[in-house]
Design an enzyme around this catalytic site. Structure first.
Site, short mmCIF file in Angstrom:
data_model
loop_
_atom_site.label_atom_id
_atom_site.label_comp_id
_atom_site.label_asym_id
_atom_site.label_seq_id
_atom_site.Cartn_x
_atom_site.Cartn_y
_atom_site.Cartn_z
N ASP A 138 5.18 8.02 -10.08
CA ASP A 138 4.11 8.86 -9.54
C ASP A 138 4.36 9.13 -8.05
O ASP A 138 5.18 8.48 -7.41
CB ASP A 138 2.73 8.28 -9.81
CG ASP A 138 2.47 6.95 -9.11
OD1 ASP A 138 2.63 6.89 -7.88
OD2 ASP A 138 2.11 5.98 -9.79
N LYS A 139 3.65 10.11 -7.53
CA LYS A 139 3.89 10.61 -6.18
C LYS A 139 3.75 9.51 -5.13
O LYS A 139 4.45 9.52 -4.10
CB LYS A 139 2.93 11.76 -5.88
CG LYS A 139 3.20 12.51 -4.60
CD LYS A 139 2.28 13.72 -4.48
CE LYS A 139 2.51 14.46 -3.18
NZ LYS A 139 1.65 15.66 -3.06
#
Length: 230
Positions: A103-104
């Site tokens: 994820d970011k």
């Protein structure tokens, strides 16, 4: 004559994307076969005229595999119009895609390839490929944390599989997963009353990230044998 192959599998062999991503592109109407919108049941060969997002599929490409050290802030969704997309950090001149995602807000090891079969082998839940993470939370961990996490906790309506969890420091722990639910570690920690402030993936299968050799936002080619798959 080449034996016809199901379209999603063919796109994986051609190095366009994984089978799962191919199915998504077909659903979104971004694939055509011989001038017609593609269907999941289509079977194709090299003789068919196949377009993916307007680009012709020319057939199998040489298989490549890269290790990439992803920094925080890069989104693994491949969207050319998004400035924070991973697509702007991929090796130039080759069409590769990530095997799974980080994820970011997470960082560390990401594998990039055009090998659909390898991607399937690494992400399919039946193969139980290990992924190791070092995680920091916002306050000291209590004595029961590792046991609770390792036993499995409920997230998104299901119980996570048993896993390996051990302390690294008073606020950091190591976790080895064999499944990959959406934001799994963050949700597991939240269930136990903790907030993740740093999530760093250091290993996939038998390949370990060495940050001294591969700095943030850097990649290098590796061989599949480095993964030490059975």
């Amino acid at each position: 004559m080449t034996q016809p192959m199901r379209l999603a599998k063919y796109l994986g062999h051609a190095g366009i994307c994984s089978r799962r991503q191919a199915s998504r592109l077909i659903d979104e109407g971004k694939v055509s076969v011989n001038g017609q919108p593609a269907n999941h049941i289509d079977h194709v060969t090299k003789a068919d005229h196949i377009l993916v997002e307007g680009k012709k599929v020319t057939g199998p490409a040489p298989k490549v595999l890269y290790a990439y050290n992803k920094p925080v802030g890069i989104d693994c969704k491949l969207k050319a119009n998004a400035p924070d997309s991973l697509i702007h950090h991929l090796p130039s001149g080759e069409r590769v895609y990530p095997i799974g995602r980080l994820d970011k807000d997470s960082r560390g090891l990401l594998l990039l390839t055009n090998d659909g079969e390898l991607c399937q082998r690494l992400i399919h839940p039946d193969h139980h490929v290990e992924k190791e993470y070092w995680v920091e939370v916002e306050r000291p961990l209590d004595d029961t944390f590792c046991q609770t996490m390792a036993s499995g906790v409920p997230i998104d309506g299901q119980l996570t599989l048993p896993c390996e969890v051990s302390l690294l420091t008073s606020t950091r722990f190591k976790i080895v997963l064999k499944q990959g639910l959406n934001r799994q570690i963050r949700k597991m920690a939240k269930f136990c009353g903790y907030r993740v402030i740093d999530l760093y993936r250091v290993r996939i299968a038998g390949f370990e990230l060495d940050s001294s050799e591969l700095g943030e936002d850097q990649y290098h080619a590796i061989t599949q044998s480095k993964l030490k798959l059975d």
